[in-house]
Design an enzyme around this catalytic site. Sequence first.
Site, PDB file in Angstrom:
ATOM      1  N   PRO A  51      87.589   4.092 102.329  1.00  0.00           N
ATOM      2  CA  PRO A  51      87.509   5.176 101.340  1.00  0.00           C
ATOM      3  C   PRO A  51      88.082   6.465 101.926  1.00  0.00           C
ATOM      4  CG  PRO A  51      85.358   4.795 102.348  1.00  0.00           C
ATOM      5  CD  PRO A  51      86.298   3.798 102.975  1.00  0.00           C
ATOM      6  N   ALA A  52      88.385   7.419 101.058  1.00  0.00           N
ATOM      7  CA  ALA A  52      88.882   8.717 101.523  1.00  0.00           C
ATOM      8  C   ALA A  52      87.815   9.398 102.372  1.00  0.00           C
ATOM      9  CB  ALA A  52      89.214   9.586 100.320  1.00  0.00           C
ATOM     10  N   GLU A  91      95.203  -3.045  87.247  1.00  0.00           N
ATOM     11  CA  GLU A  91      93.775  -3.139  87.547  1.00  0.00           C
ATOM     12  C   GLU A  91      93.005  -3.183  86.232  1.00  0.00           C
ATOM     13  OE1 GLU A  91      93.394   0.301  90.341  1.00  0.00           O
ATOM     14  OE2 GLU A  91      93.076  -1.282  91.810  1.00  0.00           O
ATOM     15  N   ASN A 101      89.347  11.113  94.316  1.00  0.00           N
ATOM     16  CA  ASN A 101      89.103  11.632  92.958  1.00  0.00           C
ATOM     17  C   ASN A 101      88.131  10.771  92.145  1.00  0.00           C
ATOM     18  OD1 ASN A 101      91.020   9.635  92.642  1.00  0.00           O
ATOM     19  ND2 ASN A 101      92.224  10.745  91.124  1.00  0.00           N
ATOM     20  N   GLU A 114      98.693   1.900  92.963  1.00  0.00           N
ATOM     21  CA  GLU A 114      98.377   2.742  91.805  1.00  0.00           C
ATOM     22  C   GLU A 114      98.613   4.168  92.280  1.00  0.00           C
ATOM     23  OE1 GLU A 114      96.847   5.178  89.751  1.00  0.00           O
ATOM     24  OE2 GLU A 114      94.822   4.329  89.886  1.00  0.00           O
ATOM     25  N   LEU A 115      99.783   4.720  91.927  1.00  0.00           N
ATOM     26  CA  LEU A 115     100.259   5.955  92.574  1.00  0.00           C
ATOM     27  C   LEU A 115     100.265   7.143  91.607  1.00  0.00           C
ATOM     28  CD1 LEU A 115     103.102   4.185  94.618  1.00  0.00           C
ATOM     29  CD2 LEU A 115     100.717   4.555  95.263  1.00  0.00           C
ATOM     30  N   CYS A 124      95.214  10.724  88.193  1.00  0.00           N
ATOM     31  CA  CYS A 124      96.630  10.328  88.121  1.00  0.00           C
ATOM     32  C   CYS A 124      97.108  10.247  86.680  1.00  0.00           C
ATOM     33  CB  CYS A 124      96.834   8.956  88.746  1.00  0.00           C
ATOM     34  SG  CYS A 124      96.214   8.856  90.382  1.00  0.00           S
ATOM     35  N   GLU A 153     103.198  16.588  90.297  1.00  0.00           N
ATOM     36  CA  GLU A 153     101.875  16.228  89.800  1.00  0.00           C
ATOM     37  C   GLU A 153     100.955  17.407  90.126  1.00  0.00           C
ATOM     38  OE1 GLU A 153     100.088  12.792  91.694  1.00  0.00           O
ATOM     39  OE2 GLU A 153      99.256  12.192  89.764  1.00  0.00           O
ATOM     40  N   GLY A 180      96.485   6.165  95.329  1.00  0.00           N
ATOM     41  CA  GLY A 180      96.711   7.453  95.989  1.00  0.00           C
ATOM     42  C   GLY A 180      98.094   7.980  95.648  1.00  0.00           C
ATOM     43  N   SER A 181      98.626   8.801  96.530  1.00  0.00           N
ATOM     44  CA  SER A 181      99.884   9.479  96.210  1.00  0.00           C
ATOM     45  C   SER A 181     101.087   8.555  96.395  1.00  0.00           C
ATOM     46  CB  SER A 181     100.045  10.711  97.096  1.00  0.00           C
ATOM     47  OG  SER A 181     100.425  10.298  98.394  1.00  0.00           O
TER      48      SER A 181
HETATM   49  C1  SIN Z   1      93.133   7.764  88.936  1.00  0.00           C
HETATM   50  O1  SIN Z   1      93.233   8.952  88.771  1.00  0.00           O
HETATM   51  O2  SIN Z   1      93.657   7.222  89.910  1.00  0.00           O
HETATM   52  C2  SIN Z   1      92.347   6.867  88.017  1.00  0.00           C
HETATM   53  C3  SIN Z   1      91.952   7.472  86.758  1.00  0.00           C
HETATM   54  C4  SIN Z   1      91.294   6.498  85.815  1.00  0.00           C
HETATM   55  O3  SIN Z   1      90.924   5.388  86.183  1.00  0.00           O
HETATM   56  O4  SIN Z   1      91.166   6.862  84.654  1.00  0.00           O
END
Ligand code: SIN
Length: 488
Positions: free
Chosen positions: A184-185, A466, A160, A258-259, A292, A389, A236-237
């Site tokens: 990377p994805a 982060e 994303n 970071e999920l 996310c 989600e 990711g998820s």
């Molecule tokens: C994310 O969707 O994982 C990150 C979104 C953001 O950094 O604002």
Amino acid sequence: MTTLKLKCPELLTGRALIGGSWVNALDGGTRSVTNPATGDLIAEITDCGAEETMAAITAADRALHEWRQLSGKSRSQFLRGWHDLIVYHLEDLANLLTAEQGKPLAEARGEIAYGASYIEWFAEEAKRIYGETIPARSSDQRIVCTRQPVGVVACITPWNFPNAMLARKIAPALAAGCTVVCKPANETPLSALALGVLAEKAGIPAGVINILAGRTEDIGEALTSSPNVRKLSFTGSTPVGKKLVAACAGTMKRTSMELGGNAPFIVFDDANLDKAVQGAMASKFRNAGQTCVCTNRILVQSSVYDSFKAKLLVAMKDLVVGDGADKGVTVGPLIHERAAWNVKAMIDRAVAQGAQVVPDHHPEALGPCFVRPTLLDQVTTDMDIVQQEIFGPVAPLMRFETEEEAIRIANDTPFGLASYFYTADAARVWRVSEALDYGMVGVNEGIISNEAAPFGGIKESGHGREGSRHGLDDYLDIKYLCVGGIEQ
Ligand code: SIN
């Protein structure tokens, strides 16, 4: 076939970056990267697996010694050079990103600048990795704490934000003195590999940054089982994050996760409704709802429910759905057909459970990856859509009566990443901020992500931060020195 007209064609590569060389997969295997708006092929990339990953880990391990010995200032200069090249090539990087990811070009430009801002931030922080002195319990001792790089870091990033998520992992890692192996994805590897091209141009030594895409399970298994990888940072998820944390337990790696999220967006009756609509639009429809931190549930106090809904509908009519590369488009396709199908199935299920789709003005079928921006009215807490989600351009509207009820509904989820609320009441600002079980709270703000702030969640949304000065901590170990025998 999408033919990208880049000013610097070198930025488009499908090879993996391992130990300073651009290589093919050992078995010559490749996989296709396609444009989600058109279905066109953009490029073939190397389909790497366990062996290539082991080679990348070895390269990162070899490069570690010299990289960590450099002064913070030297590492800072490398990062700064990388940042400047990214900014210089912003337009090409944005075009590449839109082609493989689908987001509108304006958002892609924003993402490149957002990713670069983390590199700039951590270039500055590299010079400020301070230690600590602690008064010792006896007069012939001194206690000193230093902070040292954790070692080789594996970075696994999503589709994303193919540029920014990688930048905000690599930058603090390198600033701290770590080296990285990045996966990377597979949907969006080209943006990551382009970052590798620019890192090389910036003179970042061979092996410090390694990037490879390919067979996800094999690469993940090699990264998580290697004793030479000392940390894994994943975006990711939640289900995948749980598996990775379990896999890292065998070698006791540090992890940053970071999920997923399930962000509530609460509108109180004293809020400025125009501002609230503006915030909801930004938070809900950024990247077609595929972030996310995207608003997942809009909770509106009963007395302003109808006026908020009417204003939101007006704003939604201005959305322009289409190929992100086309002028004026504000909502691109979802990443692939499966994603679009899932979101449409969620809408159907919500309707079957009693929600109402408010008629919209967007064209029906632009292609299999597109989902029309959809407002769902009369959504209630028992519907599946508010527990999942969504990751799509769907705005479910729910009604509440009191502040307590809004907080209870907002917190009724295993997730705890981002939350938002709009109010004009100063006391409520503090009460509600403190009561929300989330790592991040936007108060009268729909966009909260920036490099100066600690991005991250609690509960099943993960751990670690982060960005900000805290972002460096995830890549540093504390070492305590007890110096004895200091005679007076
Ligand atoms: C994310 O969707 O994982 C990150 C979104 C953001 O950094 O604002």
